[in-house]
Design an enzyme around this catalytic site. Structure first.
Site, PDB file in Angstrom:
ATOM      1  N   ASN A  39      -7.842  13.669  -0.868  1.00 26.33           N
ATOM      2  CA  ASN A  39      -6.702  13.882  -1.763  1.00 26.33           C
ATOM      3  C   ASN A  39      -6.333  12.533  -2.422  1.00 26.33           C
ATOM      4  O   ASN A  39      -5.857  11.626  -1.745  1.00 26.33           O
ATOM      5  CB  ASN A  39      -5.527  14.426  -0.928  1.00 26.33           C
ATOM      6  CG  ASN A  39      -4.300  14.703  -1.762  1.00 26.33           C
ATOM      7  OD1 ASN A  39      -3.988  13.955  -2.669  1.00 26.33           O
ATOM      8  ND2 ASN A  39      -3.592  15.769  -1.425  1.00 26.33           N
ATOM      9  N   ASP A  87      -2.588  15.206   8.124  1.00 24.61           N
ATOM     10  CA  ASP A  87      -2.401  16.612   7.813  1.00 24.61           C
ATOM     11  C   ASP A  87      -0.914  16.796   7.558  1.00 24.61           C
ATOM     12  O   ASP A  87      -0.072  16.356   8.336  1.00 24.61           O
ATOM     13  CB  ASP A  87      -2.896  17.528   8.936  1.00 24.61           C
ATOM     14  CG  ASP A  87      -3.251  18.896   8.364  1.00 24.61           C
ATOM     15  OD1 ASP A  87      -4.131  18.961   7.477  1.00 24.61           O
ATOM     16  OD2 ASP A  87      -2.627  19.905   8.754  1.00 24.61           O
ATOM     17  N   SER A  88      -0.623  17.404   6.433  1.00 25.06           N
ATOM     18  CA  SER A  88       0.775  17.470   6.023  1.00 25.06           C
ATOM     19  C   SER A  88       1.054  18.807   5.363  1.00 25.06           C
ATOM     20  O   SER A  88       0.138  19.574   5.084  1.00 25.06           O
ATOM     21  CB  SER A  88       1.091  16.304   5.087  1.00 25.06           C
ATOM     22  OG  SER A  88       0.067  16.126   4.137  1.00 25.06           O
ATOM     23  N   GLY A 133      -3.915  11.654  -4.243  1.00 22.09           N
ATOM     24  CA  GLY A 133      -2.485  11.326  -4.129  1.00 22.09           C
ATOM     25  C   GLY A 133      -2.201  10.627  -2.811  1.00 22.09           C
ATOM     26  O   GLY A 133      -1.466   9.633  -2.757  1.00 22.09           O
ATOM     27  N   HIS A 147       7.955  11.726   4.150  1.00 23.95           N
ATOM     28  CA  HIS A 147       7.385  12.091   5.449  1.00 23.95           C
ATOM     29  C   HIS A 147       6.198  11.183   5.785  1.00 23.95           C
ATOM     30  O   HIS A 147       6.043  10.710   6.887  1.00 23.95           O
ATOM     31  CB  HIS A 147       6.960  13.565   5.413  1.00 23.95           C
ATOM     32  CG  HIS A 147       6.142  13.937   4.197  1.00 23.95           C
ATOM     33  ND1 HIS A 147       6.498  13.569   2.924  1.00 23.95           N
ATOM     34  CD2 HIS A 147       4.972  14.621   4.065  1.00 23.95           C
ATOM     35  CE1 HIS A 147       5.602  14.010   2.060  1.00 23.95           C
ATOM     36  NE2 HIS A 147       4.665  14.650   2.727  1.00 23.95           N
ATOM     37  N   ARG A 148       5.388  10.876   4.764  1.00 25.18           N
ATOM     38  CA  ARG A 148       4.198  10.034   4.962  1.00 25.18           C
ATOM     39  C   ARG A 148       4.627   8.591   5.242  1.00 25.18           C
ATOM     40  O   ARG A 148       4.018   7.904   6.067  1.00 25.18           O
ATOM     41  CB  ARG A 148       3.323  10.122   3.701  1.00 25.18           C
ATOM     42  CG  ARG A 148       1.974   9.451   3.795  1.00 25.18           C
ATOM     43  CD  ARG A 148       0.999   9.965   2.743  1.00 25.18           C
ATOM     44  NE  ARG A 148       0.711  11.374   2.957  1.00 25.18           N
ATOM     45  CZ  ARG A 148       1.201  12.357   2.192  1.00 25.18           C
ATOM     46  NH1 ARG A 148       1.968  12.095   1.147  1.00 25.18           N
ATOM     47  NH2 ARG A 148       0.924  13.613   2.484  1.00 25.18           N
TER      48      ARG A 148
HETATM   49  P1  ITT Z   1      -7.184  16.144   2.932  1.00 22.53           P
HETATM   50  O1  ITT Z   1      -7.264  17.246   3.961  1.00 22.53           O
HETATM   51  O2  ITT Z   1      -8.506  15.758   2.370  1.00 22.53           O
HETATM   52  O3  ITT Z   1      -6.387  14.967   3.416  1.00 22.53           O
HETATM   53  P2  ITT Z   1      -5.451  18.004   1.510  1.00 22.53           P
HETATM   54  O4  ITT Z   1      -4.712  17.941   0.206  1.00 22.53           O
HETATM   55  O5  ITT Z   1      -6.282  19.244   1.775  1.00 22.53           O
HETATM   56  O6  ITT Z   1      -6.348  16.687   1.640  1.00 22.53           O
HETATM   57  P3  ITT Z   1      -3.715  18.741   3.682  1.00 22.53           P
HETATM   58  O7  ITT Z   1      -4.679  19.703   4.256  1.00 22.53           O
HETATM   59  O8  ITT Z   1      -2.933  17.858   4.594  1.00 22.53           O
HETATM   60  O9  ITT Z   1      -4.414  17.758   2.657  1.00 22.53           O
HETATM   61  O10 ITT Z   1      -2.728  19.569   2.745  1.00 22.53           O
HETATM   62  C1  ITT Z   1      -1.462  19.145   2.511  1.00 22.53           C
HETATM   63  C2  ITT Z   1      -0.903  19.826   1.286  1.00 22.53           C
HETATM   64  O11 ITT Z   1       0.530  19.786   1.387  1.00 22.53           O
HETATM   65  C3  ITT Z   1      -1.268  19.056   0.024  1.00 22.53           C
HETATM   66  O12 ITT Z   1      -2.443  19.551  -0.584  1.00 22.53           O
HETATM   67  C4  ITT Z   1      -0.023  19.260  -0.836  1.00 22.53           C
HETATM   68  O13 ITT Z   1      -0.110  20.481  -1.517  1.00 22.53           O
HETATM   69  C5  ITT Z   1       1.096  19.347   0.195  1.00 22.53           C
HETATM   70  N1  ITT Z   1       1.673  18.002   0.415  1.00 22.53           N
HETATM   71  C6  ITT Z   1       1.477  17.162   1.466  1.00 22.53           C
HETATM   72  N2  ITT Z   1       2.105  16.000   1.296  1.00 22.53           N
HETATM   73  C7  ITT Z   1       2.714  16.087   0.097  1.00 22.53           C
HETATM   74  C8  ITT Z   1       3.497  15.201  -0.655  1.00 22.53           C
HETATM   75  O14 ITT Z   1       3.753  13.963  -0.247  1.00 22.53           O
HETATM   76  N3  ITT Z   1       3.973  15.634  -1.820  1.00 22.53           N
HETATM   77  C9  ITT Z   1       3.708  16.866  -2.276  1.00 22.53           C
HETATM   78  N4  ITT Z   1       2.946  17.754  -1.647  1.00 22.53           N
HETATM   79  C10 ITT Z   1       2.449  17.373  -0.461  1.00 22.53           C
END
Ligand code: ITT
Length: 198
Positions: A10, A70-71, A12, A181-182
């Protein structure tokens, strides 16, 4: 300087971690820079399970210390959804704008007071040997009635911070990185990483 692998695809998250983990004495690298194309299926039921799975898999594969995140976004009116499924809530290949519209449509008619939500982040840090530590962070807000702001990623344009009076996407990166949160999970992760290379 030891390398630290940011085990995420990701962009971002990568942007944020480059800032959040600055000055720790690690050279930050990414899956793309290391030529790693393996995709880890997030088969866990919790953020912690998925974060551990990603960190351990990529640490073993790269033989580097790896940090995975994971978020997700938990909306109380939806009983905590999308939660651990936040990335795939609107379908496997949905882009951020589609996820945001999908969530707004689900909350159609829900009054302001009931739009409380929480971003959660679990960071796992693993050594190549597969020993992992986890750190948690969260950030509370409301789901806005419409999108606002261009910064950040994911659900940021509809995550309204009541104390600041703006959405997360209206904040510059430096400010998101003080309150998110991060950011909160990263404060603890910094301590873990510092201890790892003493
Ligand atoms: P990786 O697994 O490769 O790290 P991912 O985007 O699939 O990338 P996650 O499985 O942790 O990551 O999904 C978290 C989702 O939650 C992410 O795709 C966003 O849609 C949302 N999310 C998490 N943190 C966020 C943030 O700081 N701001 C906005 N949306 C967020």
């Amino acid at each position: 300087m030891p390398k630290l692998l940011l085990a995420t695809s990701n962009p971002g998250k990568i942007r944020e971690y480059r800032f959040l983990l600055d000055g720790l004495g690690y050279r930050i690298t990414t899956l793309a820079e290391e030529g790693i194309t393996k995709v880890v299926t997030e088969s866990g039921n919790t953020y912690e399970q998925n974060a551990r799975l990603k960190a351990i898999t990529y640490a073993k594969l790269s033989q580097l210390t790896a940090l995975a995140d994971d978020s997700g976004l938990e909306v109380y009116a939806l009983n905590g959804e999308p939660g651990v499924k936040s990335a795939r809530f609107a379908g496997e290949v949905a882009i951020d704008a589609e996820k945001v519209s999908f969530l707004l449509a689900k909350l159609n008619g829900i009054p302001w007071k009931q739009r409380t939500a929480c971003f959660k982040c679990v960071i796992a840090i693993s050594t190549p040997g597969g020993r992992a530590k986890v750190c948690y962070g969260e950030c509370h807000g409301m789901i806005a009635l419409e999108v606002k702001g261009e910064n950040g990623f994911g659900y940021d344009p509809i995550f309204f911070l009541t104390e600041i009076g703006k959405t997360m996407a209206e904040l510059p990166l430096e400010m998101k990185n003080q309150i998110s949160h991060r950011a909160r999970a990263s404060q603890k992760a910094r301590q873990v990483l510092q201890q790892l290379h003493i």
